[in-house]
Design an enzyme around this catalytic site. Structure first.
Site, PDB file in Angstrom:
ATOM      1  N   LYS A  80       0.853  -1.186   0.000  1.00  0.00           N
ATOM      2  CA  LYS A  80       0.000   0.000   0.000  1.00  0.00           C
ATOM      3  C   LYS A  80       0.885   1.230   0.000  1.00  0.00           C
ATOM      4  O   LYS A  80       1.960   1.237   0.617  1.00  0.00           O
ATOM      5  CB  LYS A  80      -0.882   0.012   1.258  1.00  0.00           C
ATOM      6  CG  LYS A  80      -2.108   0.876   1.124  1.00  0.00           C
ATOM      7  CD  LYS A  80      -3.234   0.153   0.426  1.00  0.00           C
ATOM      8  CE  LYS A  80      -4.443   1.037   0.257  1.00  0.00           C
ATOM      9  NZ  LYS A  80      -5.571   0.313  -0.346  1.00  0.00           N
ATOM     10  N   GLY A 182     -22.305   4.607  -1.773  1.00  0.00           N
ATOM     11  CA  GLY A 182     -21.355   5.161  -2.743  1.00  0.00           C
ATOM     12  C   GLY A 182     -21.234   4.219  -3.929  1.00  0.00           C
ATOM     13  O   GLY A 182     -22.210   3.583  -4.338  1.00  0.00           O
ATOM     14  N   VAL A 184     -19.778   1.227  -4.355  1.00  0.00           N
ATOM     15  CA  VAL A 184     -20.119  -0.189  -4.125  1.00  0.00           C
ATOM     16  C   VAL A 184     -21.543  -0.315  -3.586  1.00  0.00           C
ATOM     17  O   VAL A 184     -22.340  -1.120  -4.076  1.00  0.00           O
ATOM     18  CB  VAL A 184     -19.141  -0.849  -3.126  1.00  0.00           C
ATOM     19  CG1 VAL A 184     -19.526  -2.305  -2.911  1.00  0.00           C
ATOM     20  CG2 VAL A 184     -17.706  -0.760  -3.618  1.00  0.00           C
TER      21      VAL A 184
HETATM   22  P1  NAD Z   1     -17.341   5.581  -1.892  1.00  0.00           P
HETATM   23  O1  NAD Z   1     -16.529   6.709  -1.371  1.00  0.00           O
HETATM   24  O2  NAD Z   1     -17.842   5.639  -3.305  1.00  0.00           O
HETATM   25  O3  NAD Z   1     -18.640   5.369  -0.967  1.00  0.00           O
HETATM   26  C1  NAD Z   1     -18.646   5.508   0.411  1.00  0.00           C
HETATM   27  C2  NAD Z   1     -20.002   6.095   0.791  1.00  0.00           C
HETATM   28  O4  NAD Z   1     -20.093   6.105   2.212  1.00  0.00           O
HETATM   29  C3  NAD Z   1     -20.175   7.534   0.295  1.00  0.00           C
HETATM   30  O5  NAD Z   1     -21.414   7.660  -0.375  1.00  0.00           O
HETATM   31  C4  NAD Z   1     -20.153   8.346   1.584  1.00  0.00           C
HETATM   32  O6  NAD Z   1     -20.955   9.518   1.524  1.00  0.00           O
HETATM   33  C5  NAD Z   1     -20.707   7.336   2.579  1.00  0.00           C
HETATM   34  N1  NAD Z   1     -20.411   7.608   3.980  1.00  0.00           N
HETATM   35  C6  NAD Z   1     -19.311   8.190   4.530  1.00  0.00           C
HETATM   36  N2  NAD Z   1     -19.437   8.253   5.867  1.00  0.00           N
HETATM   37  C7  NAD Z   1     -20.625   7.679   6.161  1.00  0.00           C
HETATM   38  C8  NAD Z   1     -21.318   7.436   7.377  1.00  0.00           C
HETATM   39  N3  NAD Z   1     -20.815   7.782   8.561  1.00  0.00           N
HETATM   40  N4  NAD Z   1     -22.525   6.825   7.327  1.00  0.00           N
HETATM   41  C9  NAD Z   1     -23.053   6.458   6.126  1.00  0.00           C
HETATM   42  N5  NAD Z   1     -22.451   6.678   4.946  1.00  0.00           N
HETATM   43  C10 NAD Z   1     -21.255   7.288   4.973  1.00  0.00           C
HETATM   44  O7  NAD Z   1     -16.504   4.270  -1.630  1.00  0.00           O
HETATM   45  P2  NAD Z   1     -16.698   2.836  -2.287  1.00  0.00           P
HETATM   46  O8  NAD Z   1     -15.719   2.661  -3.374  1.00  0.00           O
HETATM   47  O9  NAD Z   1     -18.152   2.580  -2.520  1.00  0.00           O
HETATM   48  O10 NAD Z   1     -16.185   1.894  -1.091  1.00  0.00           O
HETATM   49  C11 NAD Z   1     -16.989   1.646   0.048  1.00  0.00           C
HETATM   50  C12 NAD Z   1     -16.193   0.829   1.045  1.00  0.00           C
HETATM   51  O11 NAD Z   1     -15.812  -0.409   0.452  1.00  0.00           O
HETATM   52  C13 NAD Z   1     -14.877   1.478   1.507  1.00  0.00           C
HETATM   53  O12 NAD Z   1     -14.634   1.117   2.834  1.00  0.00           O
HETATM   54  C14 NAD Z   1     -13.840   0.851   0.589  1.00  0.00           C
HETATM   55  O13 NAD Z   1     -12.547   0.857   1.193  1.00  0.00           O
HETATM   56  C15 NAD Z   1     -14.384  -0.557   0.478  1.00  0.00           C
HETATM   57  N6  NAD Z   1     -13.956  -1.251  -0.736  1.00  0.00           N
HETATM   58  C16 NAD Z   1     -14.249  -0.746  -1.950  1.00  0.00           C
HETATM   59  C17 NAD Z   1     -13.868  -1.435  -3.093  1.00  0.00           C
HETATM   60  C18 NAD Z   1     -14.194  -0.916  -4.465  1.00  0.00           C
HETATM   61  O14 NAD Z   1     -14.104  -1.677  -5.427  1.00  0.00           O
HETATM   62  N7  NAD Z   1     -14.604   0.336  -4.602  1.00  0.00           N
HETATM   63  C19 NAD Z   1     -13.176  -2.656  -2.994  1.00  0.00           C
HETATM   64  C20 NAD Z   1     -12.903  -3.173  -1.715  1.00  0.00           C
HETATM   65  C21 NAD Z   1     -13.296  -2.456  -0.598  1.00  0.00           C
END
Ligand code: NAD
Length: 359
Positions: A80, A182, A184
């Site tokens: 990372k 968001g 995912v």
């Molecule tokens: P993203 O930033 O698109 O979505 C996150 C969402 O969470 C946003 O809409 C944000 O407004 C919301 N949020 C923030 N704080 C919050 C709270 N306190 N309560 C409710 N909602 C809140 O991120 P993403 O890409 O959708 O990823 C989501 C999670 O999955 C993250 O933890 C990320 O590390 C993990 N993840 C993502 C992927 C991927 O392919 N994108 C892969 C593995 C893990």
């Protein structure tokens, strides 16, 4: 704690510090393990308050990537990178290219991708200085946004859990509380709706809530109320650490299955959930869809059908972890860590053909 103590406590292989005074670049790249292949993990661009905090995050996330890839059956190690600073203020072409040269200096031992504060467009800039970058858009021969693949994997994991709890993989009429809609979370809500499930959602983004609710009929609750929703499954899809001592005591679900990284504040919460009869599907098993998708890009020519097939293996991977947990009387979290460590030790000790390399 000194840097060597920090590296040594979790047996990381290497930490590289990169600096470019002209652009203000300060980066730390942590390589946890290359036993199974190049250390793959995203670039996190974040305004860390201290260098120690940035180092700790890089080390913790690199180890998580090792476990995730190992347990997913990928020939990839874990790494990372963090860049210290506010991306909205500091991100420039010069900084990204200087950063890319630091990545390049590792000669493929570390391969980068997107993470918090970094975009697909940044990966294109990085690719001008190094070939050790993934997650490029499809127009560049890459695999694009990994989020739909991640959501696909989460649904597969939910079906596996449903089968175990209720004897059927059918998600129709199940209620799932999704924290964070968001990239995912929104894809997950869409897939759950198609599967006939009901969704309860929360987010800090009001516009996203209204959009998702009107499209999929989701019920909206306040961000703090999501832990009290009477539901079949809770899906943390926002930030890490959602499940702490207090929220674990409040959950009213039969299982936790979501995409967020590091969902448990501490490993104690795995015991706490088990004691409450809540099945916790380990996050790094469930959310491996994104890295599995990216791993296909590393083969040289990305094929979404092949990638989707590989993502669907998550269901079997989770089933094996849950079987092991049951047989041994341990939590699924401990079982998942064991699965990852066993593969790193077992496969990593043979002279593996480095399929993850682009060479
Ligand atoms: P993203 O930033 O698109 O979505 C996150 C969402 O969470 C946003 O809409 C944000 O407004 C919301 N949020 C923030 N704080 C919050 C709270 N306190 N309560 C409710 N909602 C809140 O991120 P993403 O890409 O959708 O990823 C989501 C999670 O999955 C993250 O933890 C990320 O590390 C993990 N993840 C993502 C992927 C991927 O392919 N994108 C892969 C593995 C893990």
């Amino acid at each position: 704690m000194g840097v060597f103590d920090a590296i040594g406590s979790d047996t990381h292989e290497e930490v590289l510090y990169g600096y470019d005074p002209v652009s203000g670049l300060r980066t730390i790249i942590a390589i946890h393990s290359t036993a199974l292949g190049p250390a793959l993990g995203g670039t996190r661009f974040f305004p860390y308050e201290t260098e120690e905090e940035a180092l700790r995050d890089a080390l913790r996330l690199a180890k998580g990537m090792s476990y995730k890839s190992a347990a997913a059956g990928l020939d990839l190690g874990g790494g990372k990178a963090v860049i210290i600073g506010d991306p909205d203020v500091m991100k420039t072409e010069r900084l990204l290219r200087a950063y890319a040269r630091v990545v390049d200096s590792l000669g493929g031992r570390y391969v980068t991708a997107e993470d918090v504060g970094a975009t697909t467009a940044d990966m294109i800039t990085i690719s001008t200085e190094t070939r050790w970058v993934t997650g490029l858009p499809d127009t560049y021969g890459g695999s694009g946004d990994p989020s739909p693949a991640t959501a696909r994997g989460v649904i597969g994991a939910m079906r596996c859990v449903a089968e175990r709890l209720w004897g059927t993989e059918d998600l129709a009429d199940r209620t799932v509380a999704v924290q964070g809609i968001g990239k995912v979370g929104s894809s997950l809500v869409e897939r759950l709706t198609k599967a006939g499930a009901k969704t309860v959602i929360c987010d800090v983004n009001e516009a996203a809530l209204q959009r998702t609710s009107s499209e999929f009929g989701s019920v909206i609750v306040a961000t703090d109320e999501i832990f009290d929703v009477d539901c079949d499954m809770f899906a943390p899809c926002a930030m890490g650490g959602a499940i702490n001592e207090q929220t674990a005591a409040r959950l009213r679900c039969r299982a936790v299955v979501g995409s967020a990284n590091n969902q448990l504040e501490t490993e104690m919460q795995a015991d706490q959930l088990a004691a409450r009869g809540i099945l916790y599907a380990p996050d790094f098993i469930v959310n491996a869809g994104g890295i599995i998708n990216i791993a296909d890009e590393l083969r040289g020519s990305y094929d979404w059908r092949r990638a989707a097939q590989a993502v669907d293996q998550i269901r079997d991977n989770l089933r094996k972890v849950l079987d092991k947990a049951e047989e041994r009387g341990i939590t699924p979290n401990v079982a998942a860590i064991e699965v990852a460590r066993e593969r790193i030790a077992g496969i990593g000790s043979i002279n593996l053909k480095r399929r993850g390399h682009k060479s």
